[in-house]
Write an enzyme that holds these catalytic residues in place. Sequence first.
Site, mmCIF file in Angstrom:
data_model
loop_
_atom_site.group_PDB
_atom_site.id
_atom_site.type_symbol
_atom_site.label_atom_id
_atom_site.label_comp_id
_atom_site.label_asym_id
_atom_site.label_seq_id
_atom_site.Cartn_x
_atom_site.Cartn_y
_atom_site.Cartn_z
ATOM 1 N NE ARG A 121 -28.048 10.124 8.023
ATOM 2 C CZ ARG A 121 -29.242 9.921 8.571
ATOM 3 N NH1 ARG A 121 -29.379 8.983 9.496
ATOM 4 N NH2 ARG A 121 -30.281 10.633 8.198
ATOM 5 C CB ILE B 118 -1.193 5.119 6.143
ATOM 6 C CG1 ILE B 118 -2.140 3.952 5.845
ATOM 7 C CG2 ILE B 118 -0.868 5.923 4.900
ATOM 8 C CD1 ILE B 118 -3.569 4.398 5.512
ATOM 9 N NE ARG C 169 -2.118 -4.431 -1.019
ATOM 10 C CZ ARG C 169 -1.744 -3.784 0.093
ATOM 11 N NH1 ARG C 169 -0.702 -4.193 0.762
ATOM 12 N NH2 ARG C 169 -2.406 -2.735 0.524
ATOM 13 N NE ARG D 212 -2.737 2.966 0.343
ATOM 14 C CZ ARG D 212 -3.295 1.789 0.005
ATOM 15 N NH1 ARG D 212 -3.908 1.072 0.911
ATOM 16 N NH2 ARG D 212 -3.208 1.348 -1.209
ATOM 17 N N GLY E 182 0.835 -1.208 0.000
ATOM 18 C CA GLY E 182 0.000 0.000 0.000
ATOM 19 C C GLY E 182 0.866 1.253 0.000
ATOM 20 C CG MET F 181 -7.709 2.474 5.351
ATOM 21 S SD MET F 181 -6.495 2.697 4.041
ATOM 22 C CE MET F 181 -7.487 2.209 2.636
ATOM 23 C CG ASP G 271 2.988 -6.221 7.679
ATOM 24 O OD1 ASP G 271 2.574 -5.802 6.577
ATOM 25 O OD2 ASP G 271 2.237 -6.584 8.593
ATOM 26 C CE LYS H 281 -19.750 14.078 25.372
ATOM 27 N NZ LYS H 281 -18.565 13.634 24.664
ATOM 28 N NE ARG I 123 17.856 15.473 -6.148
ATOM 29 C CZ ARG I 123 16.974 16.461 -6.281
ATOM 30 N NH1 ARG I 123 16.679 17.227 -5.252
ATOM 31 N NH2 ARG I 123 16.426 16.698 -7.456
HETATM 32 O O1 F6P Z 1 -1.494 -1.503 4.639
HETATM 33 C C1 F6P Z 1 -2.037 -0.251 4.431
HETATM 34 C C2 F6P Z 1 -3.504 -0.318 4.177
HETATM 35 O O2 F6P Z 1 -3.871 0.996 3.902
HETATM 36 C C3 F6P Z 1 -4.394 -0.897 5.275
HETATM 37 O O3 F6P Z 1 -4.666 -0.043 6.335
HETATM 38 C C4 F6P Z 1 -5.626 -1.267 4.485
HETATM 39 O O4 F6P Z 1 -6.362 -2.247 5.109
HETATM 40 C C5 F6P Z 1 -5.052 -1.750 3.192
HETATM 41 O O5 F6P Z 1 -3.809 -1.088 3.033
HETATM 42 C C6 F6P Z 1 -5.903 -1.555 1.976
HETATM 43 O O6 F6P Z 1 -5.261 -2.110 0.891
HETATM 44 P P1 F6P Z 1 -5.719 -1.997 -0.625
HETATM 45 O O7 F6P Z 1 -5.361 -0.628 -1.093
HETATM 46 O O8 F6P Z 1 -4.945 -3.041 -1.321
HETATM 47 O O9 F6P Z 1 -7.187 -2.193 -0.636
#
Ligand code: F6P
Length: 326
Positions: A251, A131, A76, A260, A15, A174, A107, A218, A29
């Site tokens: 909602r 991220i 990937r 991202r 990602g 995410m 990872d 609230k 550089r």
């Molecule tokens: O690993 C980063 C990440 O943004 C995760 O938080 C999320 O679950 C995943 O990638 C989404 O992956 P893709 O863009 O392949 O749907």
Amino acid sequence: MMNDIKKIGVLTSGGDSPGMNAAIRAVVRSSIYENKEVFGICRGYRGLINGEIEQMHSHSVSNIIQRGGTILKSARSMEFMEYEGRQKAHENLIKHGIDALIVIGGDGTFTGANIFMDEFDYPIIGLPGTIDNDLYGTDFTIGYDTAINTVMEAVDKIRDTADSHERLFIIEVMGRDAGFIALRSGIATGAEKILIPESTTYIENLFRLLQQDRKKNKTSGIIIVAEGDDSGGAIEVAKKINEKFEDFETRISILGHIQRGGSPTAMDRFRASIMGYAAVQAILEGQRGIMVGIVDKDIAYTPFEKSIKHHQSINPVLLEISRILS
Ligand code: F6P
């Protein structure tokens, strides 16, 4: 100890994350400064297998530090998970005379790098580009700061309308396996409740907290839920709340890939630049099989195996603080 590395390859994988471009720029550089040739590999391991390799120059990385995404593209690769794929990748590195590789990713990227390194006795250094902030050996991964700022801006906007209409918003962020995005953005936005994969979500507890909030007058609220939370995510949580409380107007908002993208924050650009430089130094010192990170303001080197297997742990006190403050 300097070694005889002359050509360095760089790729981004998995990602994408804001700041990857700043990291690529720093690698290119710094390599050129050290009189090394540097090669960009497009589309991560997939591009390595397909031979998408081109020499980069100082001007190749002009005007990219402020851009989100990655100029090298990312992917990937299923093929890299098979030995035959990795063999093709190795052949391409040899063909271009590339002596060492810097991989920017999370990872999955480091897991692949680790296997490849052992199989072909090949030097690889990693930079934490994700991220999710879920790697051990760095306080912050490249892209995390931008992502939580993006979430913060979105939640602030949602808060306005939640308040006007006296609604309860369940916002999904995410984090398939990690709750770092949810936790920090939740604290930064004063979320009433934060649900993360690292702690079990007991729906009855959530109901109790919502009732308490009602008693405190609230009339609106924000629940931040990480996509990998055991509750099943925002849709499921909203469903359960609606079943329990007929008078709650809920909602859902799933922020998705907006998290991202975007121009990286100053901290992401800074960290990516320093780590990119340090990765080249590490290669030239003969290090391999490590991820470069920043821990307590200092550069830190962590073996791939440790960076992957020992995810950063969430401090439970932070969840408690978020609740006290909301
Ligand atoms: O690993 C980063 C990440 O943004 C995760 O938080 C999320 O679950 C995943 O990638 C989404 O992956 P893709 O863009 O392949 O749907």
